[in-house]
Write a protein that holds these residues in place. Structure first.
Motif, PDB file in Angstrom:
ATOM      1  N   SER A   1      21.621  67.322  43.954  1.00  0.00           N
ATOM      2  CA  SER A   1      20.987  66.016  43.814  1.00  0.00           C
ATOM      3  C   SER A   1      21.816  64.941  44.483  1.00  0.00           C
ATOM      4  O   SER A   1      22.991  65.139  44.794  1.00  0.00           O
ATOM      5  CB  SER A   1      20.784  65.668  42.332  1.00  0.00           C
ATOM      6  N   ILE A   2      21.187  63.800  44.715  1.00  0.00           N
ATOM      7  CA  ILE A   2      21.854  62.658  45.339  1.00  0.00           C
ATOM      8  C   ILE A   2      21.592  61.416  44.499  1.00  0.00           C
ATOM      9  O   ILE A   2      20.500  61.238  43.950  1.00  0.00           O
ATOM     10  CB  ILE A   2      21.360  62.448  46.793  1.00  0.00           C
ATOM     11  N   SER A   3      22.622  60.580  44.384  1.00  0.00           N
ATOM     12  CA  SER A   3      22.499  59.301  43.681  1.00  0.00           C
ATOM     13  C   SER A   3      23.020  58.204  44.589  1.00  0.00           C
ATOM     14  O   SER A   3      23.843  58.445  45.472  1.00  0.00           O
ATOM     15  CB  SER A   3      23.288  59.308  42.364  1.00  0.00           C
ATOM     16  N   GLY A   4      22.545  56.991  44.336  1.00  0.00           N
ATOM     17  CA  GLY A   4      22.953  55.869  45.169  1.00  0.00           C
ATOM     18  C   GLY A   4      24.178  55.164  44.636  1.00  0.00           C
ATOM     19  O   GLY A   4      24.894  55.664  43.764  1.00  0.00           O
ATOM     20  N   GLU A   5      24.397  53.983  45.166  1.00  0.00           N
ATOM     21  CA  GLU A   5      25.633  53.228  44.919  1.00  0.00           C
ATOM     22  C   GLU A   5      25.927  52.994  43.447  1.00  0.00           C
ATOM     23  O   GLU A   5      27.052  53.163  42.992  1.00  0.00           O
ATOM     24  CB  GLU A   5      25.561  51.889  45.656  1.00  0.00           C
ATOM     25  N   ASN A   6      24.920  52.611  42.678  1.00  0.00           N
ATOM     26  CA  ASN A   6      25.173  52.327  41.269  1.00  0.00           C
ATOM     27  C   ASN A   6      24.959  53.543  40.374  1.00  0.00           C
ATOM     28  O   ASN A   6      25.224  53.500  39.173  1.00  0.00           O
ATOM     29  CB  ASN A   6      24.299  51.172  40.774  1.00  0.00           C
ATOM     30  N   GLY A   7      24.507  54.656  40.955  1.00  0.00           N
ATOM     31  CA  GLY A   7      24.341  55.897  40.212  1.00  0.00           C
ATOM     32  C   GLY A   7      23.170  55.922  39.258  1.00  0.00           C
ATOM     33  O   GLY A   7      22.960  56.895  38.535  1.00  0.00           O
ATOM     34  N   LYS A   8      22.350  54.860  39.251  1.00  0.00           N
ATOM     35  CA  LYS A   8      21.247  54.773  38.290  1.00  0.00           C
ATOM     36  C   LYS A   8      20.044  55.615  38.697  1.00  0.00           C
ATOM     37  O   LYS A   8      19.335  56.146  37.852  1.00  0.00           O
ATOM     38  CB  LYS A   8      20.839  53.305  38.110  1.00  0.00           C
ATOM     39  N   LYS A   9      19.808  55.726  39.999  1.00  0.00           N
ATOM     40  CA  LYS A   9      18.658  56.505  40.466  1.00  0.00           C
ATOM     41  C   LYS A   9      19.143  57.798  41.104  1.00  0.00           C
ATOM     42  O   LYS A   9      20.082  57.798  41.897  1.00  0.00           O
ATOM     43  CB  LYS A   9      17.836  55.703  41.481  1.00  0.00           C
ATOM     44  N   THR A  10      18.510  58.916  40.741  1.00  0.00           N
ATOM     45  CA  THR A  10      18.886  60.225  41.263  1.00  0.00           C
ATOM     46  C   THR A  10      17.656  60.934  41.804  1.00  0.00           C
ATOM     47  O   THR A  10      16.571  60.861  41.215  1.00  0.00           O
ATOM     48  CB  THR A  10      19.532  61.086  40.162  1.00  0.00           C
ATOM     49  N   VAL A  11      17.831  61.602  42.934  1.00  0.00           N
ATOM     50  CA  VAL A  11      16.755  62.393  43.529  1.00  0.00           C
ATOM     51  C   VAL A  11      17.212  63.838  43.620  1.00  0.00           C
ATOM     52  O   VAL A  11      18.285  64.139  44.156  1.00  0.00           O
ATOM     53  CB  VAL A  11      16.394  61.877  44.936  1.00  0.00           C
ATOM     54  N   LEU A  12      16.391  64.750  43.064  1.00  0.00           N
ATOM     55  CA  LEU A  12      16.684  66.173  43.186  1.00  0.00           C
ATOM     56  C   LEU A  12      16.310  66.640  44.595  1.00  0.00           C
ATOM     57  O   LEU A  12      15.204  66.352  45.079  1.00  0.00           O
ATOM     58  CB  LEU A  12      15.888  66.976  42.153  1.00  0.00           C
ATOM     59  N   LEU A  13      17.220  67.346  45.232  1.00  0.00           N
ATOM     60  CA  LEU A  13      16.988  67.837  46.593  1.00  0.00           C
ATOM     61  C   LEU A  13      16.608  69.317  46.612  1.00  0.00           C
ATOM     62  O   LEU A  13      15.794  69.746  47.431  1.00  0.00           O
ATOM     63  CB  LEU A  13      18.245  67.609  47.440  1.00  0.00           C
ATOM     64  N   ALA A  14      17.222  70.074  45.725  1.00  0.00           N
ATOM     65  CA  ALA A  14      16.918  71.504  45.605  1.00  0.00           C
ATOM     66  C   ALA A  14      17.315  71.960  44.207  1.00  0.00           C
ATOM     67  O   ALA A  14      18.290  71.461  43.641  1.00  0.00           O
ATOM     68  CB  ALA A  14      17.690  72.300  46.654  1.00  0.00           C
ATOM     69  N   LYS A  15      16.541  72.901  43.656  1.00  0.00           N
ATOM     70  CA  LYS A  15      16.835  73.364  42.297  1.00  0.00           C
ATOM     71  C   LYS A  15      16.607  74.859  42.188  1.00  0.00           C
ATOM     72  O   LYS A  15      15.482  75.347  42.306  1.00  0.00           O
ATOM     73  CB  LYS A  15      15.956  72.630  41.283  1.00  0.00           C
ATOM     74  N   LYS A  16      17.705  75.583  42.021  1.00  0.00           N
ATOM     75  CA  LYS A  16      17.675  77.023  41.771  1.00  0.00           C
ATOM     76  C   LYS A  16      16.733  77.767  42.720  1.00  0.00           C
ATOM     77  O   LYS A  16      15.842  78.508  42.290  1.00  0.00           O
ATOM     78  CB  LYS A  16      17.310  77.297  40.306  1.00  0.00           C
ATOM     79  N   GLY A  17      16.950  77.538  44.004  1.00  0.00           N
ATOM     80  CA  GLY A  17      16.180  78.237  45.025  1.00  0.00           C
ATOM     81  C   GLY A  17      14.905  77.548  45.449  1.00  0.00           C
ATOM     82  O   GLY A  17      14.253  77.973  46.408  1.00  0.00           O
ATOM     83  N   GLU A  18      14.529  76.481  44.766  1.00  0.00           N
ATOM     84  CA  GLU A  18      13.302  75.752  45.116  1.00  0.00           C
ATOM     85  C   GLU A  18      13.640  74.492  45.908  1.00  0.00           C
ATOM     86  O   GLU A  18      14.444  73.669  45.474  1.00  0.00           O
ATOM     87  CB  GLU A  18      12.551  75.357  43.841  1.00  0.00           C
ATOM     88  N   ILE A  19      13.046  74.328  47.066  1.00  0.00           N
ATOM     89  CA  ILE A  19      13.253  73.137  47.897  1.00  0.00           C
ATOM     90  C   ILE A  19      12.432  71.985  47.329  1.00  0.00           C
ATOM     91  O   ILE A  19      11.220  72.110  47.132  1.00  0.00           O
ATOM     92  CB  ILE A  19      12.838  73.422  49.359  1.00  0.00           C
TER      93      ILE A  19
END
Length: 392
Positions: free
Chosen positions: A318-336
């Motif tokens: 996953s990736i989070s921005g500068e303040n860490g409040k918003k997170t986006v999942l990029l890949a999860k256990k083999g699923e894109i």
């Protein structure tokens, strides 16, 4: 900005004249230090590895602009002479003076400049913010920002100043750190605490993958506030070292963004640390961050070559921005979960999170209960410009 001069018994002064600087820090007490593991150790490092064994310091002298490395017998004489001139200023024993240098490798020190600067600056030793600022600026080389940290606890404080911007990689980087506490501790207690704190902070910063010849971190306890809870002290020291480490990552040569890599649920803390440092040190990851390209494939590729055993199919990225409040999942256990064809909106959100000054990547290995974090920065054209002309 107050940090080391809020610690009882610490006095500082410094001067910076073009590329040449000199700092003096007077503080008497038990002491410990950790140093670079580069085989081409600077003369002051060789000297201090021997002298610090007695666990006591009365002060430190630091010069910037010349690293005093690969200078043989003359370099060692110059390091010893630096201790002598500081001892004269402090009315102390030269054997109890810490010595550190930073700057260009393979040049002999200009001792006339150092002696002159020491004579002038010693008159300005003070226990105030301006004195500390002068010392922090004096030790800077390619640094753009001063690096200071302070942690107050009930009944004592821990603080430090540092320099470091380029040639930063485990073990430690081209960094000097001077740490102080007014708690009463033995030299052995300081050494144990410093080894752990350095491992979890300074040794987890990667700017460019090069380990310096001069890395030194000194820790002195004046003892003026009496005995304290050791565990609480260790926590305060680690907080100060981590703050300084992050500042070095933020101020990496030519950097526009800080990178934080968090590894969670790993088999051991050591495994998590290795993976985090491998990712944050990857030139491909660094350039992707510079270009604000959420190419998460570079993250898993770096993790996969780190030499740690874990099942790839377990990993969530996953990736989070500068303040860490918003997170986006990029890949999860083999699923894109973020790609141009099926999940373009997630990819766009991830790219938007990379616009700020800090990018946070998290890899959950789901293969244990340990975690570690490493810090670094992006790799830019400015880094090449700075280092392509460093001595000319």
């Amino acid at each position: 900005m107050n940090s080391i001069c809020e610690v009882e018994g610490v006095y500082a002064a410094g001067i910076k004249e073009k590329k040449y600087g000199l700092a003096l820090i007077k503080a008497k007490g038990t002491a410990a230090a950790v140093f670079t593991k580069n085989k081409f150790m600077a003369s002051p490092v060789i000297l201090m590895k021997r002298r610090i064994e007695k666990g006591f310091l009365e002060g430190i002298i630091v010069n910037s602009g010349n690293a005093n490395v690969y200078t043989g017998e003359q370099g060692m004489k110059d390091a010893e002479r630096m201790a002598e001139i500081a001892a004269e200023a402090f009315s102390a024993d030269p054997e109890n003076i810490g010595v550190a240098s930073t700057g260009v490798i393979g040049r002999f020190l200009n001792m006339e400049i150092i002696e002159d600067q020491c004579r002038r600056v010693s008159k300005d030793l003070g226990h105030d913010e301006k004195s500390e600022e002068n010392a922090a600026k004096a030790i800077m080389t390619t640094d753009l920002l001063m690096k200071t940290a302070l942690c107050r606890r009930e009944g004592f404080s821990v603080a430090g100043i540092a320099k470091g911007s380029g040639m930063i990689a485990p073990n430690m980087g081209t960094m000097l750190a001077f740490l102080y506490t007014d708690a009463e501790l033995t030299a052995d207690e300081l050494k144990r605490a410093l080894l752990t704190a350095s491992k979890r902070s300074f040794n987890r910063v990667v700017v460019d993958g090069d380990t310096s010849t001069n890395d030194s971190a000194f820790l002195t306890a004046t003892g003026l506030k009496g005995k304290v809870d050791y565990k609480e002290f260790c926590g305060a020291l680690e907080e100060v070292c981590t703050t300084l480490a992050k500042q070095m990552a933020e101020d990496g040569e030519g950097a526009t963004k800080m990178i934080e890599v968090r590894i969670t649920n790993a088999p051991s803390e050591e495994d998590a640390e290795v993976i985090a440092k491998t990712i944050v040190g990857s030139p491909l990851v660094k350039t992707a961050v510079y270009g604000e390209d959420p190419n998460w494939g570079r993250l898993i590729a770096a993790a996969g070559r780190a030499g740690v055993e874990f099942p790839p199919e377990n990993v969530t990225v996953s990736i989070s921005g500068e303040n860490g409040k918003k997170t986006v999942l990029l890949a999860k256990k083999g699923e894109i979960l973020a790609d141009n064809k099926y999940h373009p909106e997630a990819l766009a959100e991830a790219k938007a999170l990379m616009h700020g000054k800090k990018v946070i990547f998290t890899l959950d290995l789901d293969y244990g209960g340990f975690s570690a974090t490493a810090w670094g920065c992006d790799l830019t054209e400015k880094y090449v410009e700075i280092n392509g002309k460093y001595t000319t």
